[in-house]
Design an enzyme around this catalytic site. Sequence first.
Site: not given
Ligand SMILES: Cc1ncc(COP(=O)(O)O)c(C=O)c1O
Length: 404
Positions: A191, A219, A250
């Site tokens: 990310s 992502h 997302k």
């Molecule tokens: C790699 C990753 N996993 C999990 C999440 C968490 O997801 P959520 O925003 O649906 O809680 C994010 C959010 O930024 C993320 O980038």
Amino acid sequence: MDIKRADDAISRRILAMSNRVDTLQNAGLYFYNQPVSELKGGSRVLINGREMGMYASYSYLGLVGHPKINAAAKKAVDQYGTGTHGVRSLAGTLTLHKDLEATIAHFKETEDAITYTSGYATNLTVISTLVARGDHVISDKLNHASIVDGCLMSGAKFVRFRHNDMEALEERLKQSMDGEARLVIADAVFSMDGDIIDLPRMVELCRKYNAWLMVDEAHSLGVLGETGRGIEEHFNMPGSIDIKMGTLSKTIPSVGGYVAGSAELVRFLRHASRAYIFSAAIPPAQAAAAKAAFEVILEEPWRVEKLRKNGLQFINGLRKRGFDTMMTETAIVPVLCGSDEMAFAVTRCAQADGLFVLPVVSPAVPPGLARLRATVTAAHETDEIEDAMDLIAKAGRKVGVLRP
Ligand SMILES: Cc1ncc(COP(=O)(O)O)c(C=O)c1O
């Protein structure tokens, strides 16, 4: 509690953060929590009364505001209201949830899927349900905070390997052979850096050392693979990941998280994972929106192709203008600035010129690797991206990240 007079650890922590935020706000360098008041087609938004080019969005396929998805959400409110009747296992399950889970399983080519109210909660609950004291959980060093927190919460022995380094992973797997069970976890696309995990080698190692493999596709969903199905499609390795985790916040313009996998895995999680048993269900509008979004991805394949094209234009164009964009291969494009101050200064210039980009600084990234964490989406047009890159380069030159 009078925080300013107290001298306990909690008060000190609160005050320290408060001081840091005050300092940045007073210097005009605080860019977080700015409210978007209007969508202007996805590539542009209204922020603080100003129309700006949006280069910080996770809506990779430009699906926020899509008419079919909006209509599905509105219809769900008319049919089911705005809430559920509680947790999923009791009265909280709607036909919408079952339809959404079937849609995800179909899209991810698995036997079944389970949903939770956020991606963060999904990682916490799934990891801590699958492994426990006596087991090993092995995680890439740059994995998302929700994975780290899930590993810590599980009580399993938590070890990390150098980012995307498969020799380091093998070392960790060898060292873990005394454990009861081994779970290896990685983001599909990282990310902060936008690079892709070496799935082929990781799968090989998990098989060799009899470890379970979990991949977070926050992502990569809608981003990787010819039809946007994700990392298995990208590497042409269907059925190679045991636990395919993703978020509905997302590419999918809703909220929630999911795990897609075998029927036995999903049945286990429905009866053992605490965020499913002890927390409310996804609201009807959000479940319906998420289901419609998976359908739109398949109905409008041009979006995945356009995102790929836009990503390449953005990465190559920024490199040509002199920026270091690290190892990214996706729509997440780090624009390296160096110190936190440099990243703040570039952001300030770019935002002054009408570009909504955001800085990522330490401790979210190592000191000296502060950056703009810019994204492009399928909503951007070629000339908009060229203009945005010119403005980022102008800011980079002004601040000294690029030579004048
Ligand atoms: C790699 C990753 N996993 C999990 C999440 C968490 O997801 P959520 O925003 O649906 O809680 C994010 C959010 O930024 C993320 O980038």
